[in-house]
Design an enzyme around this catalytic site. Structure first.
Site, PDB file in Angstrom:
ATOM      1  N   GLN A 130       0.803  -1.217   0.000  1.00 25.26           N
ATOM      2  CA  GLN A 130       0.000   0.000   0.000  1.00 25.26           C
ATOM      3  C   GLN A 130       0.837   1.268   0.000  1.00 25.26           C
ATOM      4  O   GLN A 130       0.298   2.376  -0.084  1.00 25.26           O
ATOM      5  CB  GLN A 130      -0.936   0.008   1.202  1.00 25.26           C
ATOM      6  CG  GLN A 130      -0.222   0.171   2.544  1.00 25.26           C
ATOM      7  CD  GLN A 130      -1.147   0.025   3.725  1.00 25.26           C
ATOM      8  OE1 GLN A 130      -1.552  -1.077   4.073  1.00 25.26           O
ATOM      9  NE2 GLN A 130      -1.503   1.146   4.347  1.00 25.26           N
TER      10      GLN A 130
ATOM     11  N   CYS B 200      -5.089   0.353   3.783  1.00 27.35           N
ATOM     12  CA  CYS B 200      -4.979  -1.051   4.201  1.00 27.35           C
ATOM     13  C   CYS B 200      -6.313  -1.775   4.097  1.00 27.35           C
ATOM     14  O   CYS B 200      -6.369  -2.952   3.748  1.00 27.35           O
ATOM     15  CB  CYS B 200      -4.424  -1.134   5.615  1.00 27.35           C
ATOM     16  SG  CYS B 200      -5.403  -0.241   6.850  1.00 27.35           S
TER      17      CYS B 200
ATOM     18  N   HIS C 119      -4.963  -0.497  11.637  1.00 21.45           N
ATOM     19  CA  HIS C 119      -4.535  -1.186  10.427  1.00 21.45           C
ATOM     20  C   HIS C 119      -5.420  -2.401  10.179  1.00 21.45           C
ATOM     21  O   HIS C 119      -5.957  -2.997  11.122  1.00 21.45           O
ATOM     22  CB  HIS C 119      -3.081  -1.630  10.603  1.00 21.45           C
ATOM     23  CG  HIS C 119      -2.408  -2.123   9.361  1.00 21.45           C
ATOM     24  ND1 HIS C 119      -2.434  -1.442   8.160  1.00 21.45           N
ATOM     25  CD2 HIS C 119      -1.659  -3.236   9.134  1.00 21.45           C
ATOM     26  CE1 HIS C 119      -1.725  -2.102   7.258  1.00 21.45           C
ATOM     27  NE2 HIS C 119      -1.256  -3.205   7.821  1.00 21.45           N
TER      28      HIS C 119
ATOM     29  N   ASN D 162       0.320  -9.172   5.186  1.00 21.72           N
ATOM     30  CA  ASN D 162       0.273  -7.725   5.299  1.00 21.72           C
ATOM     31  C   ASN D 162       0.291  -7.102   3.909  1.00 21.72           C
ATOM     32  O   ASN D 162       0.427  -7.801   2.898  1.00 21.72           O
ATOM     33  CB  ASN D 162       1.456  -7.229   6.146  1.00 21.72           C
ATOM     34  CG  ASN D 162       1.186  -5.867   6.767  1.00 21.72           C
ATOM     35  OD1 ASN D 162       0.188  -5.227   6.487  1.00 21.72           O
ATOM     36  ND2 ASN D 162       2.094  -5.419   7.620  1.00 21.72           N
TER      37      ASN D 162
END
Length: 438
Positions: free
Chosen positions: A63, A69, A362, A383
């Site tokens: 990102q 996110c 997040h 992630n």
């Protein structure tokens, strides 16, 4: 207020120097930094890269310098589904496409709120909450799904990332400034007794300007594209002139968007209640942004069950707490700063939420779990920070970290109890914009 006296300062200094370990700790901390000086490398003994349940996931997204996110995590779930259905693991969707429409829809929601709240003073707490939220790029799973339902999705090559999608500060700062100025204008029109038609005309003018700004920054989104890819068996596929909506209708027809529920664990609010956050309702006519608040064990149970069914799980968390990017470790005993300082800063999850110490900052994706006879040892986390961090972009999270710093998971209704399903389908309690529910 009482003044700190010279004698008290002398007492503080004497107490500090009484223990020689304080000087040792100070030298280490000044030399290498507080976190490095308190780093506990023994967590590696339990955070290895082996999991009893693990999805077949290839590669991670990035990102960059943006707060997207929630869109990355949502589109990661969708790309895993598309990849499994069509035997193509490395297919990715365009986050820039959905980010474009997020800016338009959120501006529309903001202008509507400013008209609705025009009779309240500028320093009203609700008005201030909306003004503070203007231009923001953070969000939630349900917000991303609202955008997918209305605007569809496109492959990453149809609307690739650009400087401004990877680095959103300039755009969100410009949008926030414009929207706040427009708020003053709309409030003035309301105070002057303008008709609804006049207000709608003004709002449409402002939205047209927002569309121009976002188009300059990101480029206009494609209206049609050619779906082209080679699957894992090297077979070539081409389908011409698909619209983004047609893509979702055809390739996600069996993906039941409405079967998903956000289970939250926010013990500063009553459990077994469904909450609605109006501030985050990003699409007019779309689904309301709701959370079913339950004890943490239900989040873990549902997440494990969904992983074992073969599907990833989005979760909201406070990622900057007890996390190291280099190793990808997420563990409550990673940084032992309390031992370094000789203090106790441990707080309950409820107290951290109530004081602002705790907050979901997040969204990431669970793609594996490691169990020992039903006891959860650790989780595998996908992630969206690229493959330079963690284990090629994947992180290892301990169960205590999950319990302390995970605030919600997105799971299908089939993994809830019957009572939880009834609650999730029932009426919701409206939260104030300033309520911290993780």
């Amino acid at each position: 207020m009482t003044v700190i006296s010279d004698q008290e300062i002398a007492d503080f200094s004497a107490d500090f120097n009484t223990n020689s370990k304080n000087q040792v700790a100070s030298r280490a901390a000044r030399r290498s930094g507080l976190l490095e000086a308190s780093f506990n490398d023994r967590v590696s003994e339990r955070l290895n890269h082996v999991f009893s349940t693990e999805l077949d996931v290839d590669g991670v997204t990035d990102q960059k310098h943006s707060g997207r996110c929630w869109e990355f995590a949502t589109l990661n779930v969708l790309r895993h589904y598309f990849g499994k259905q069509n035997k193509v693991k490395d297919f990715t969707f365009s986050q820039a496409y959905n980010f474009f429409w997020d800016k338009i829809e959120r501006a529309n929601a903001f202008y509507d709120a400013m008209i609705r709240l025009a009779d309240k003073p500028l320093n009203d707490r609700e008005v201030q909450s909306w003004l503070a939220f203007a231009g923001e790029d953070g969000g939630l799973w349900s917000m991303a799904i609202n955008l997918v339902k209305k605007y569809g999705v496109v492959p990453s090559y149809a609307m690739p990332e650009s400087f401004n999608s990877n680095n959103t500060t300039g755009l969100i700062d410009s949008l926030a400034r414009k929207e706040r100025k427009d708020a003053i204008a709309l409030r003035k029109l309301v105070s002057e007794g303008s008709s609804q038609d006049e207000l709608e005309k003004a709002k449409k003018h402002f939205l047209n300007e927002v569309y121009r700004m976002v188009s300059v920054a990101l480029g206009e989104p494609p209206k049609k594209f050619d779906l082209e890819y080679r699957d894992d068996d090297k077979k070539y596929h081409l389908e011409r002139d698909l619209t983004p909506r047609e893509f979702v209708q055809k390739y996600f027809k069996d993906f039941k968007f409405d079967d998903y529920v956000v289970l939250s664990n926010c013990p500063n609010h009553e459990f077994n209640k469904l909450y609605h956050m109006p501030l985050y309702d990003n699409v007019d006519g779309g689904d309301q942004i709701k959370f079913l608040n339950v004890p943490i064990e239900y989040l873990a149970q549902a997440a494990v069950a969904q992983l074992k069914s073969g599907d990833a799980v989005i979760f909201g968390n406070d990622v900057l707490k007890q996390m190291e990017r280099k190793t990808g470790y997420l563990d409550t005993k990673l940084y032992q700063t309390d031992k370094l300082f000789g203090v106790d800063t441990k707080m309950s999850k409820a107290d951290r939420l109530a004081t602002g110490e705790g907050f979901a900052t997040h969204d990431m994706t669970l793609v594996g779990v490691d169990e020992d006879h039903g006891h959860i040892r650790k989780w595998k986390v996908e992630n969206s920070w690229g493959d330079k961090y963690g284990h090629k972009g994947f992180y290892e999270m301990s169960q205590p970290w999950f319990e302390d710093y995970v605030y919600d998971v997105v799971v299908r209704k089939e993994f809830l109890t019957d009572e939880q399903v009834k609650l999730a389908e029932g009426p919701a309690i409206d939260l104030k914009p300033w309520d911290n529910i993780g």
